[in-house]
Design a protein around this motif. Structure first.
Motif, short mmCIF file in Angstrom:
data_model
loop_
_atom_site.label_atom_id
_atom_site.label_comp_id
_atom_site.label_asym_id
_atom_site.label_seq_id
_atom_site.Cartn_x
_atom_site.Cartn_y
_atom_site.Cartn_z
N LEU A 122 0.83 -1.21 0.00
CA LEU A 122 0.00 0.00 0.00
C LEU A 122 0.87 1.26 0.00
O LEU A 122 0.57 2.24 -0.69
N LEU A 123 1.93 1.20 0.76
CA LEU A 123 2.84 2.36 0.82
C LEU A 123 3.51 2.57 -0.54
O LEU A 123 3.64 3.70 -1.02
N ASP A 170 -6.43 7.36 2.62
CA ASP A 170 -6.14 6.98 1.23
C ASP A 170 -6.48 5.51 1.02
O ASP A 170 -6.85 5.08 -0.06
N ALA A 171 -6.27 4.75 2.08
CA ALA A 171 -6.43 3.30 1.96
C ALA A 171 -6.91 2.73 3.29
O ALA A 171 -6.67 3.30 4.35
N VAL A 172 -7.61 1.59 3.19
CA VAL A 172 -8.06 0.88 4.39
C VAL A 172 -7.54 -0.54 4.32
O VAL A 172 -7.68 -1.21 3.30
N ALA A 219 -8.36 3.01 -1.49
CA ALA A 219 -7.90 1.64 -1.76
C ALA A 219 -8.30 0.76 -0.59
O ALA A 219 -8.53 1.24 0.53
N LEU A 220 -8.40 -0.54 -0.85
CA LEU A 220 -8.88 -1.44 0.20
C LEU A 220 -8.12 -2.76 0.12
O LEU A 220 -7.84 -3.26 -0.96
N ARG A 253 -5.61 -1.31 -6.89
CA ARG A 253 -4.89 -0.86 -8.08
C ARG A 253 -4.98 0.66 -8.17
O ARG A 253 -6.06 1.23 -8.11
N SER A 254 -3.83 1.28 -8.36
CA SER A 254 -3.78 2.74 -8.32
C SER A 254 -4.58 3.34 -9.47
O SER A 254 -5.29 4.32 -9.30
N ALA A 255 -4.51 2.75 -10.64
CA ALA A 255 -5.24 3.31 -11.77
C ALA A 255 -5.60 2.19 -12.73
O ALA A 255 -5.26 1.05 -12.51
N GLY A 256 -6.29 2.55 -13.80
CA GLY A 256 -6.55 1.56 -14.84
C GLY A 256 -7.95 0.99 -14.78
O GLY A 256 -8.80 1.46 -14.04
#
Lengths: 347, 347
Positions: free
Chosen positions: A173-174, A240-242, A269-270, A332-335
Motif C-alpha cells: 500500500l505504501l 487513502d487506503a483501508v 484503496a482497500l 490498483r492505483s489506476a486503470g
DNA sequence: CTGAAAGCGCTTACAG
DNA sequence: CTGAAAGCGCTTACAG
C-alpha cells in the motif's frame, strides 16, 4: 448392537481361538497362511468389523486424532480440516473434530472429552492468555497448537506469519503511494488479530516515524467491517487506503463504501487478509494476503505424527507459514476495473 | 496415557469402591450426598476424566453420532455439519465425521469403521443405486439417510424437494416470458441432479407440450458450468435463459457469458440452485433456489434421535424440505443492474 | 504357529 | 447406600 458379530463368532466358525483371529486380522506374521485365509474368509462372510472401543481399550491406540477448534463455522475451518484430513487419511487415521463454539470457557471440557478417544491432539486456541490452562488439560497426549500465542511451555506450535503478512501488505500500500492508511482491527483478545495490528503499526511507523496509526475497532465479522466503513464515510477526513485485519471485514467495509458512493480503489484503496474464495468474486475484487489454510492444517498434522513417533521436531519445521500478497482491483492505483472472471487470481 | 488417572485412583483417594465412584460421577441417586461430594472433589482435584473407550465398551453407548458424507469439501457440507452439530450439542452428543472423498466404493469401509464408535448414523449417499449395499453395511445401528434415493428398505430418509424446487424455478423463468430455456445438468449418477433435471423437463413440457428440452452436460463443478457457457456462446442459436442444476455451475456459466460478452440478464437470464453465499455477491447477483442446509442436517439429526428413542417417526416429518425461490439480478427481465450490497438477499 | 488367560477402564446387576 | 465381581470385545505377553 446386540446382534452384532464379535471376534468370538469368527473364532467359533473358523475353529480357532480368538487370539488367532486377532492376529490374522491384524496382519501379524505368526499365523499359518492356511489359517489366516480361513479366518479372513469367515470374517468377511460374517461381515465382521472389529469393535473400535474394545480394540482401543486393549491396544491403547485409537487411530484417531482429536481436532479442537474455536468454531466450525466458515470457510477457514472447513479448509483447515480438509488439510488435516488429507494427511490423516494417508496414515489411516480418523479425525474427531470438536469445537467450543466461541466459548473459550468450554475449551477445557472439549479437551478433556478427548481422553480415551484420540492418540493426539491438534488445538487451535487464538484467545490470548489461554495457554497455561491449556497445558493443564492437555494431559499426557501429544499435541500441536495451531495459530496460538507462543508460550514457554514445551508444546509444539505452528501458525501463520501474521505479523510479516501484515507488513507485506502495508509495504504494498505504501509503495502504491498511500500514506494515510487506516486499519480495521480484529477482536481484542485474539492473537492473530494482535499480530496483524502489530504489523500494521510497525510498517506505518517504519515508513514515517511521525505517522499516527489510525485504528478502527472490529471483531473479524462482516458487520463490524461494515460499521467501520460507515464510520469512515461520516468522517470528513478520509484515509487513502483501508487495510482490514481479515477479508470478511474488508468485504463489509467495501459494501459500506459502495453504498456511500466512495469509489474503490479510485477514492479509497482497500485490502484484506486471508484470501477467502469470495475475495476474488466481489466487485472490485479484493487485494489480500493469501493464507494457504489447508497447508496450515496439513503441516500441523505432520508435526503431530512426528511427535507421536518420538521424532524430535527441528526448529526449522516450526517456521510460520508466510502468506502471499495477492494484488487485485481494490488496491490498483489506476486503470481498468473489470468484473472478476474465472481466470482472475487462481484456479 | 500411561500416566493418566483412572477411576481406581479416584476410588483409592476417596476411600470408596470404583462402583461408587462410577455412580457418583454418573449422577445416580443411590449415593450418599456426603460421599458424592467427596468423590466429585477428588475427581476434580485429580483432573480425572473418564476413559471414553472403556466407558462405551461397558455401557454400550458412545454418545457419539457418525456422519458419513460423500465429501467434506465446500460450503454445502460445512453448513450441513453445522446444522447437525447444533442439535447434537443440545443433547450432549459428539460427532464423528467421515467422508469417502468422492469414492463411493469406499463408503462401505467408512460405514463399517463406525462400529463401536457411534450410537447412530447419518448417511448422505447421493449416488444412485447404492442403497441395497448400504443396507448391508448399516448393520444394527439406527440410521437416517440424507438426500438419498428412496428405497423399499426400512430406512428413514430425509432430503430436499429437488424436483419441486426445480419446477418452482422453471415457473419463475416461464412467468418472466422465457420460453427457450436450457438446463445444465449435474453428474449422471447423482440423485439430486436427477430430480432437478426431472423438474426442469416436466415444467418445460407442462408449459408447452411440444417444447424440446435443451440439456447441457455438467458435473456440479464450476468448470463444467464454464464449459457449458462456452458451448452456448459458440452456438448461433442461443436460449433466452439458462437454468443450472447448482450454483457453482451457474457461476461458471456466468463467467463464460461475461467473458464472451453476452449480457446477463439482458441477453440471457441465468438461474442456479442452492443459494451458496457467493451467489449474492457476484455481478449480476444470482437468482437461485435457497436450500436451508443447516436445517436439513438439524432435522435429520432430530429424526435420528427419535429413532434411537424407539419413537415412531410419523410420515409428516419425512416430508422433504422445500427450497425457496430467491430472485436476484441475473433473472430480472429489465431495470437497473446494481452491484450487490450488504442488504441484498439476506442477513 | 497356537491357545489359555490376564488385562485395558469402565458399568451394572447382584448381594448385603 | 455400598462393595465385590462379572463382563463389555478386544490385544498381547506367556507358555507350549
Amino acid at each position: 448392537m446386540a446382534l452384532s458379530v464379535t471376534i468370538k463368532d469368527v473364532a467359533r466358525v473358523a475353529k480357532v481361538s480368538v487370539a488367532t483371529v486377532s492376529r490374522a486380522l491384524n496382519g501379524h506374521d505368526n499365523v499359518a497362511e492356511a489359517v489366516r485365509s480361513r479366518v479372513l474368509a469367515v470374517a468377511h462372510e460374517l461381515r465382521y468389523s472389529p469393535h473400535h472401543a474394545a480394540r482401543s481399550l486393549s491396544s491403547r491406540r485409537t487411530h484417531t486424532i482429536g481436532v479442537v477448534l474455536p468454531d466450525l463455522y466458515g470457510e477457514f475451518f472447513s479448509e483447515l480440516i480438509r488439510g488435516i484430513d488429507l494427511v490423516a487419511r494417508e496414515c489411516g487415521l480418523h479425525l474427531l473434530v470438536s469445537s467450543y463454539h466461541g466459548h473459550p470457557e468450554e475449551q477445557a471440557s472439549a479437551l478433556r472429552a478427548m481422553r480415551g478417544r484420540v492418540d493426539g491432539l491438534l488445538v487451535m486456541s487464538p484467545h490470548a492468555g489461554n495457554i497455561d490452562f491449556l497445558s493443564e488439560n492437555l494431559a499426557a497426549l501429544p499435541a500441536v497448537l495451531i495459530n496460538s500465542q507462543p508460550t514457554e511451555s514445551q508444546h509444539v506450535a505452528f501458525g501463520i506469519d501474521n505479523y510479516g503478512g501484515a507488513r507485506t501488505m502495508m509495504e504494498h500500500l505504501l509503495a502504491a503511494g498511500h500514506r494515510r492508511i487506516a486499519f480495521i482491527a480484529g477482536p481484542p483478545n485474539n492473537f492473530d488479530a494482535f499480530e496483524r495490528l502489530r504489523g500494521y503499526r510497525d510498517a506505518l511507523l517504519a515508513a514515517d516515524a511521525s505517522a499516527t496509526p489510525w485504528v478502527l475497532p472490529g471483531d473479524f465479522s462482516e458487520a463490524s467491517g461494515h460499521r467501520a466503513g460507515q464510520m469512515l464515510l461520516e468522517d470528513s477526513d478520509r484515509p487513502d487506503a483501508v487495510f482490514a485485519a481479515n477479508d470478511m471485514m474488508a468485504l463489509g467495509c467495501l459494501f459500506a463504501l459502495n453504498q456511500g458512493g466512495a469509489r474503490v480503489p479510485d477514492q479509497i484503496a482497500l485490502a484484506g487478509f486471508d484470501d477467502i474464495p469470495i475475495a476474488r468474486y466481489v466487485a472490485p475484487s479484493l487485494t489480500t494476503m493469501r493464507v494457504n489454510i489447508p497447508e496450515l492444517g496439513a503441516h500441523a498434522m505432520r508435526l503431530l505424527l512426528d511427535l507421536q513417533n518420538d521424532e524430535s521436531v527441528d526448529a526449522e519445521r516450526l517456521t510460520p507459514l508466510v502468506p502471499e500478497l495477492i494484488v487485485r482491483e481494490s488496491s490498483r492505483s489506476a486503470g481498468t476495473v473489470r468484473p472478476a472472471t474465472l481466470s482472475d487470481g487462481g484456479p
